[in-house]
Scaffold this motif. Structure first.
Motif, PDB file in Angstrom:
ATOM      1  N   ASP A 214       0.796  -1.322  -0.124  1.00  0.00           N
ATOM      2  CA  ASP A 214       0.112  -0.043  -0.016  1.00  0.00           C
ATOM      3  C   ASP A 214       0.952   1.336   0.082  1.00  0.00           C
ATOM      4  N   ALA A 215       0.270   2.457   0.054  1.00  0.00           N
ATOM      5  CA  ALA A 215       0.956   3.747   0.037  1.00  0.00           C
ATOM      6  C   ALA A 215       2.122   3.956   0.981  1.00  0.00           C
TER       7      ALA A 215
ATOM      8  N   VAL B  17       0.681   0.276  -9.486  1.00  0.00           N
ATOM      9  CA  VAL B  17       0.745   1.562  -8.736  1.00  0.00           C
ATOM     10  C   VAL B  17       2.226   1.862  -8.712  1.00  0.00           C
ATOM     11  N   TRP B  18       2.833   3.075  -8.993  1.00  0.00           N
ATOM     12  CA  TRP B  18       3.995   3.407  -8.994  1.00  0.00           C
ATOM     13  C   TRP B  18       4.448   4.769  -8.127  1.00  0.00           C
TER      14      TRP B  18
ATOM     15  N   ALA C 142      -1.674   8.143 -21.156  1.00  0.00           N
ATOM     16  CA  ALA C 142      -2.581   8.429 -20.292  1.00  0.00           C
ATOM     17  C   ALA C 142      -2.178   9.509 -19.294  1.00  0.00           C
ATOM     18  N   GLU C 143      -1.016   9.244 -18.717  1.00  0.00           N
ATOM     19  CA  GLU C 143      -0.284  10.068 -17.623  1.00  0.00           C
ATOM     20  C   GLU C 143       1.127   9.731 -17.531  1.00  0.00           C
ATOM     21  N   ARG C 144       1.737  10.663 -16.894  1.00  0.00           N
ATOM     22  CA  ARG C 144       3.119  10.615 -16.478  1.00  0.00           C
ATOM     23  C   ARG C 144       3.392  11.181 -15.165  1.00  0.00           C
ATOM     24  N   THR C 145       4.404  10.626 -14.630  1.00  0.00           N
ATOM     25  CA  THR C 145       4.963  11.376 -13.590  1.00  0.00           C
ATOM     26  C   THR C 145       5.348  12.891 -13.833  1.00  0.00           C
TER      27      THR C 145
ATOM     28  N   ILE D 261       3.283   9.216  -4.740  1.00  0.00           N
ATOM     29  CA  ILE D 261       2.836   7.838  -5.093  1.00  0.00           C
ATOM     30  C   ILE D 261       1.492   8.069  -5.612  1.00  0.00           C
ATOM     31  N   ALA D 262       1.464   7.295  -6.833  1.00  0.00           N
ATOM     32  CA  ALA D 262      -0.037   7.528  -7.845  1.00  0.00           C
ATOM     33  C   ALA D 262      -1.083   6.563  -7.083  1.00  0.00           C
TER      34      ALA D 262
END
Length: 243
Positions: free
Chosen positions: A68-69, A108-109, A126-129, A171-172
């Protein structure tokens, strides 16, 4: 449901004498982890810093510490401590870090620094950090555009890195992999600086597997990068849900 995954990695020293990047992709009974670090060469010991951080994250994941986060945050803290334990008075080594965790039907990244993760759905970005860098901050302030981050004079000024007091990861939120086709690209700045997001999408749409995708993007990089090109490293993962 089974989430089928394919993974490929590449790392090259480019025009430098030493490759200070590290990348690992590992599978365990509790899932899969892909981790990439880019040692900050100006501080010395970059290769040891990145390798230490990457291997610590893999070890924590294997031990079930990234479920988890809170666990991911603790893992980055442990990796930060491991890098600090390698430091000396003459070598304040540091590294960026980006990690992708697969468990069950989700991904999760997390990241610290300017090594990036790109997430694609059906071959579309879709998305990037968001980089922890001075140039990314300039974008937030409206001083430059996203496209101007590449080759900006302050692009190497990193605001978060492992081996420092500012290492906390972003954290995503977990992403479900239960439907559709997903692709993930983790890469150091020596890679993404020379491959545009539109080119990532185009080559992804043409690639039959992660190896092919990385090869096509590396060809773009080699045609564009100067002789003194920085180290470059990337990892690619394709996922497809099968009932």
């Amino acid at each position: 449901m089974i989430i089928r995954k394919e993974c490929a990695v590449l790392t090259e020293r480019g025009g430098r004498k030493v490759n200070e990047d590290s990348v690992l992709a590992r599978s365990f009974p509790n899932g899969q982890v892909v981790v990439l670090g880019d040692g900050l060469g100006s501080n010395g010991g970059g290769s040891l810093a990145s390798f230490t951080a990457v291997t610590e994250v893999v070890s924590c994941f294997e031990g079930g510490g990234c479920s988890d986060a809170a666990g991911i945050a603790e893992t980055f803290s442990r990796a930060n401590e491991a890098v600090q334990n390698c430091q000396t008075e003459d070598c304040r080594m540091m590294t960026t870090l980006v990690a992708l965790f697969f468990q069950g039907e989700s991904a999760v990244w997390a990241h610290a620094g300017d090594s990036r993760l790109y997430h694609f759905r059906e071959a579309r970005l879709a998305e990037r950090t968001i980089d922890h860098s001075v140039s990314q901050m300039a974008v937030a302030l409206g001083e430059i555009t996203e496209d101007q981050i590449r080759f900006h004079p302050d692009r190497s000024r990193i605001l978060r890195a492992l081996g420092s007091d500012s290492f906390e990861p972003d954290i995503a939120e977990p992403v479900s992999l239960a439907s559709g086709y997903h692709a993930f690209l983790l890469c150091s700045d020596g890679f993404w600086e020379y491959v545009l997001e539109t080119e990532m999408e185009q080559t992804l749409s043409e690639a039959a597997n992660p190896d092919q995708w990385l090869t096509q993007m590396e060809d773009i990089l080699k045609n564009r990068a100067p002789a003194d090109q920085d180290n470059y490293t990337a990892a690619a993962v394709f996922t497809v849900a099968e009932s």
